[in-house]
Design an enzyme around this catalytic site. Structure first.
Site, mmCIF file in Angstrom:
data_model
loop_
_atom_site.group_PDB
_atom_site.id
_atom_site.type_symbol
_atom_site.label_atom_id
_atom_site.label_comp_id
_atom_site.label_asym_id
_atom_site.label_seq_id
_atom_site.Cartn_x
_atom_site.Cartn_y
_atom_site.Cartn_z
ATOM 1 N N GLY A 203 -9.046 58.446 35.430
ATOM 2 C CA GLY A 203 -8.472 59.740 35.830
ATOM 3 C C GLY A 203 -7.374 59.548 36.869
ATOM 4 N N GLY A 227 -6.329 49.577 29.546
ATOM 5 C CA GLY A 227 -6.610 49.797 28.133
ATOM 6 C C GLY A 227 -5.743 50.857 27.477
ATOM 7 N N ILE A 257 -12.078 45.391 27.076
ATOM 8 C CA ILE A 257 -13.153 44.505 26.653
ATOM 9 C C ILE A 257 -13.573 44.843 25.224
ATOM 10 C CG2 ILE A 257 -15.105 45.887 27.452
ATOM 11 C CD1 ILE A 257 -15.979 43.084 28.660
ATOM 12 N N ASP A 258 -13.312 46.087 24.818
ATOM 13 C CA ASP A 258 -13.730 46.527 23.484
ATOM 14 C C ASP A 258 -12.835 45.971 22.376
ATOM 15 O OD1 ASP A 258 -15.633 47.960 24.799
ATOM 16 O OD2 ASP A 258 -14.739 49.927 24.454
ATOM 17 N N GLY A 302 -18.882 48.854 23.604
ATOM 18 C CA GLY A 302 -18.097 49.195 22.419
ATOM 19 C C GLY A 302 -18.196 50.694 22.194
ATOM 20 N N ARG A 303 -17.276 51.408 22.866
ATOM 21 C CA ARG A 303 -17.335 52.863 22.848
ATOM 22 C C ARG A 303 -17.002 53.420 21.462
ATOM 23 N NH1 ARG A 303 -16.105 56.026 27.638
ATOM 24 N NH2 ARG A 303 -14.758 54.392 28.449
ATOM 25 N N ILE A 416 -21.620 41.711 30.912
ATOM 26 C CA ILE A 416 -20.680 40.939 30.085
ATOM 27 C C ILE A 416 -19.219 41.185 30.482
ATOM 28 C CG2 ILE A 416 -22.299 40.896 28.137
ATOM 29 C CD1 ILE A 416 -20.376 42.827 26.669
HETATM 30 N N1 LIG Z 1 -2.968 60.399 27.614
HETATM 31 C C1 LIG Z 1 -2.858 59.961 28.864
HETATM 32 N N2 LIG Z 1 -1.749 60.247 29.588
HETATM 33 C C2 LIG Z 1 -1.626 59.809 30.863
HETATM 34 N N3 LIG Z 1 -2.554 59.060 31.494
HETATM 35 C C3 LIG Z 1 -3.666 58.746 30.826
HETATM 36 C C4 LIG Z 1 -3.883 59.179 29.484
HETATM 37 N N4 LIG Z 1 -5.085 58.708 29.072
HETATM 38 C C5 LIG Z 1 -5.600 58.026 30.118
HETATM 39 N N5 LIG Z 1 -4.750 58.036 31.162
HETATM 40 C C6 LIG Z 1 -4.965 57.412 32.473
HETATM 41 O O1 LIG Z 1 -5.121 56.009 32.301
HETATM 42 C C7 LIG Z 1 -6.109 55.510 33.201
HETATM 43 C C8 LIG Z 1 -7.107 54.680 32.444
HETATM 44 O O2 LIG Z 1 -7.612 55.390 31.304
HETATM 45 P P1 LIG Z 1 -9.097 55.157 30.774
HETATM 46 O O3 LIG Z 1 -10.055 55.485 31.859
HETATM 47 O O4 LIG Z 1 -9.213 55.861 29.493
HETATM 48 O O5 LIG Z 1 -9.216 53.583 30.603
HETATM 49 P P2 LIG Z 1 -8.486 52.609 29.614
HETATM 50 O O6 LIG Z 1 -7.160 52.253 30.147
HETATM 51 O O7 LIG Z 1 -8.504 53.173 28.234
HETATM 52 O O8 LIG Z 1 -9.410 51.336 29.758
HETATM 53 P P3 LIG Z 1 -10.844 51.083 29.095
HETATM 54 O O9 LIG Z 1 -10.609 50.043 28.050
HETATM 55 O O10 LIG Z 1 -11.679 50.586 30.184
HETATM 56 O O11 LIG Z 1 -11.332 52.381 28.539
HETATM 57 C C9 LIG Z 1 -6.729 56.698 33.894
HETATM 58 O O12 LIG Z 1 -6.252 56.723 35.229
HETATM 59 C C10 LIG Z 1 -6.259 57.888 33.096
HETATM 60 O O13 LIG Z 1 -6.029 59.029 33.901
HETATM 61 O O1 LIG Z 2 -18.859 52.899 33.014
HETATM 62 P P1 LIG Z 2 -17.386 52.795 32.862
HETATM 63 O O2 LIG Z 2 -16.744 52.002 33.928
HETATM 64 O O3 LIG Z 2 -16.732 54.115 32.634
HETATM 65 O O4 LIG Z 2 -17.096 51.918 31.566
HETATM 66 C C1 LIG Z 2 -17.760 52.029 30.369
HETATM 67 C C2 LIG Z 2 -16.822 51.899 29.225
HETATM 68 O O5 LIG Z 2 -15.780 50.998 29.448
HETATM 69 C C3 LIG Z 2 -15.617 50.142 28.352
HETATM 70 O O6 LIG Z 2 -16.067 48.871 28.754
HETATM 71 C C4 LIG Z 2 -14.184 49.999 27.930
HETATM 72 O O7 LIG Z 2 -13.695 51.203 27.459
HETATM 73 C C5 LIG Z 2 -16.495 50.724 27.243
HETATM 74 O O8 LIG Z 2 -17.026 49.775 26.388
HETATM 75 C C6 LIG Z 2 -17.519 51.464 28.009
HETATM 76 O O9 LIG Z 2 -17.992 52.577 27.312
HETATM 77 MG MG LIG Z 3 -9.982 53.319 26.712
#
Ligand SMILES: Nc1ncnc2c1ncn2[C@@H]1O[C@H](COP(=O)(O)OP(=O)(O)OP(=O)(O)O)[C@@H](O)[C@H]1O
Ligand SMILES: O=P(O)(O)OC[C@H]1O[C@](O)(CO)[C@@H](O)[C@@H]1O
Ligand SMILES: [Mg+2]
Length: 550
Positions: A203, A227, A257-258, A302-303, A416
């Site tokens: 966020g 990610g 990681i996924d 693995g979401r 992991i």
């Molecule tokens: N569509 C979007 N536009 C702008 N910012 C975004 C959007 N989606 C996610 N973010 C921002 O990117 C950051 C990381 O997003 P998120 O928590 O979904 O993790 P991620 O990068 O997908 O990594 P993970 O593989 O752990 O899920 C957050 O700070 C979130 O607010």
């Molecule tokens: O508990 P957190 O930090 O939100 O992360 C959990 C999620 O992050 C991931 O490792 C990557 O998106 C998912 O496999 C899992 O659902």
């Molecule tokens: Mg993600």
């Protein structure tokens, strides 16, 4: 390199912007807001697609000269670096591109390509002009610290950069936290630690506050590690930077990681996670094998994508059944999970089940009637499939007349990913970091780095954000898994056809779920569910396997 075509949604920025008169610039080389020509605004954020002979397509990434036509360039200082100047052809040829697909047929078009990553002869920053920053966002992943270390050391040792900031706590750190100064000395040992020295968050992505912070601090290279969500965030930061006409390179380094980021071969930390998962599977196997009718259940991360579960299962060979989000399953009746467990216990006396955290969410929702909670980034918060499934199995086998079982549930999910990267991931992280900083120094921006068919490339943001990488259950890898575990496919021919046509878990056809709201359900396991009766056709046989596992 070939002609440039202008289909409606596609257009070549460089050729179009060359006709725009050069606007006035402010002190830091940026085009001031009031002087920015309309044409520039209209042509920003368009895809750079170049067409060549025989169906060749280059999906190129933006460059400073697209919107700052007279950005000055300089010889790459690496040409005088003793470590690199002796390397034959150290600099990448400007025309080098990497093919998206390498399995082709005689006569098939050459297809999509991406710009090859690596150092260029010309750079668009002088060393003392660079002011870089690094941020890590999203969940943890083995190798985050290695990437941070290699960006810092690479910029310092290859390009003589001295100003590198760490943004703490993910995107919101740009506007809500202090920064920390990063030097080769301060990051020297960090690759030996799990997590991220910069800390991370979900966020808090406020585009204008983030870009204001970048502008106010005079940052001109932004390295964003994260990610799919993070890459979407990086993409909008880049759009805003381009809209403001700033000479700031925005570079994404994919982290997940996924392994669910599209286009790239694999994400860093994935191998380490799969390796660590073996320890949990081994424990489950030992526990299950040491008692009568022992069942070991292991939940892995693995979401939306089941890659960790699939690869951990394939690597282990001790797993009897692997459940992933992409492959729907059902519990009761002919061809269901309970029937399979009973069969395997009768054959072997024990079994190991690996379940990805995103698997079976519809089934759980069905029996618990609650879902749709989200985290700060808008990701679906999952119900605990491991606990739920373990309870369901226990309830099923506790019914009168069923065999007594001894089930152990192991949940190593965070273990992991909270570890340092293994040797091969560490090397991979180095390549990613180097590709990223060479691209930024060469004036490219608005891109993600990553290997495509083994060669590192610069990939436009839209390519890695518009689709997610999933296990394709009609591909050979999933068939290999099914033939290794000899588990049922839980699919009908109709299901297989549907996933062939529209592949994405969210489009999977609704599966008729046997009623399982009354716990424990002691209904007859002989009950027939026609939707799932294993078809004897060749396709189902091919993917479900028939032999007994020992
Ligand atoms: N569509 C979007 N536009 C702008 N910012 C975004 C959007 N989606 C996610 N973010 C921002 O990117 C950051 C990381 O997003 P998120 O928590 O979904 O993790 P991620 O990068 O997908 O990594 P993970 O593989 O752990 O899920 C957050 O700070 C979130 O607010
Ligand atoms: O508990 P957190 O930090 O939100 O992360 C959990 C999620 O992050 C991931 O490792 C990557 O998106 C998912 O496999 C899992 O659902
Ligand atoms: Mg993600």
């Amino acid at each position: 390199m070939g002609s440039i075509s202008n289909p409606p949604s596609v257009f070549d920025l460089r050729s179009s912007l060359s006709s725009v008169s050069a606007p006035a610039k402010n002190g830091d080389g940026a085009i001031s807001r009031s002087d920015r020509p309309m044409a520039l605004d209209l042509k920003l954020n368009q895809r750079k697609i170049v067409h060549g002979d025989a169906g060749y397509v280059l999906e190129d990434v933006p460059h400073f000269t697209d919107y700052i036509p007279d950005a000055p360039n300089y010889p790459n200082p690496l040409q005088d670096n003793p470590a690199y100047s002796v390397v034959k052809q150290y600099f990448v040829n400007t025309d080098d591109t990497v093919a998206r697909k390498i399995v082709v047929h005689k006569g098939s078009p050459r297809g999509t390509h991406f710009r090859r990553a690596g150092p260029r002869q010309k750079v668009y920053f002088e060393s003392d002009e660079v002011h870089a920053c690094i941020v890590t966002c999203g969940g943890l992943c083995p190798g985050l610290n290695t990437v941070i270390r290699e960006i810092v050391c690479g910029l310092a040792h290859m390009y003589g950069v001295t100003k590198i900031l760490g943004i703490e706590g993910g995107y919101r750190g740009f506007y809500a936290r202090n920064t920390i100064s990063l030097t080769p000395k301060s990051v020297n040992d960090i690759h030996k630690r799990g997590g991220t020295i910069l800390s991370t968050s979900r966020g808090g992505h406020d585009t204008s506050k983030i870009v204001d912070s970048i502008q106010d601090r005079g940052i001109n290279q932004v390295y964003i590690i994260g990610g799919d969500g993070t890459q979407k965030g990086a993409s909008v930061i880049f759009e805003e930077i381009q809209r403001r006409g700033l000479k700031v390179a925005v570079v994404g380094i994919p982290k997940t990681i996924d392994n669910d980021i599209a286009v790239i071969d694999k994400s860093f930390g994935f191998d380490t996670a799969v390796e660590e998962a073996q320890r949990a599977i081994n424990a489950a196997h030992v526990e299950a094998g040491s008692v009568e009718n022992g069942i070991g259940v292991v939940k892995l991360m693995g979401r939306y994508s089941g890659f960790i579960a699939m690869y951990a299962t394939l690597a282990s060979r001790d797993v009897d059944c692997c459940l992933i989000p992409e492959s729907p399953f059902y519990l009761e009746g002919k061809g269901g999970l309970f029937e399979f467990i009973e069969k395997r216990l009768k054959e072997n006396g024990h079994m190991v089940l690996v379940v990805a955290e995103g698997a079976g969410q519809e089934l759980i929702a069905e029996s618990m009637r609650s879902m749709n909670h989200e985290d700060a980034s808008g990701n679906k918060l999952l119900l605990d499939v491991g606990l739920w499934l373990s309870q369901k199995i226990k309830d099923h086998f506790s019914c009168k007349g069923k065999m007594p079982i001894n089930l152990k549930y192991i949940d190593p999910t965070y273990m992991i990913r909270a570890i340092p990267a293994n040797a091969s991931d560490n090397v991979y992280c180095t390549l990613l970091a180097h590709s990223a900083l060479h691209g930024a120094m060469a004036g490219y921006t608005g891109f993600t780095v990553g290997p495509v068919n083994g060669r590192h490339a610069y990939i436009p943001f839209y390519r890695v954000t518009e689709a997610r990488n999933n296990v394709v259950i009609t591909d050979r890898m999933w068939a290999r898994l099914l033939s290794s575990t000899n588990q049922p496919s839980f699919l009908t021919l109709k299901d297989i056809e549907s996933v062939r046509h529209v592949y994405s878990p969210k489009y999977l056809p609704p599966i008729k779920v046997p009623v399982d709201n009354n716990l424990p359900n002691c209904g007859s396991s002989e009950e027939h569910h026609d939707d799932h009766v294993a078809d004897e056709s060749s396709l189902v046989n091919q993917i479900s396997g028939t032999t007994t596992k020992h």
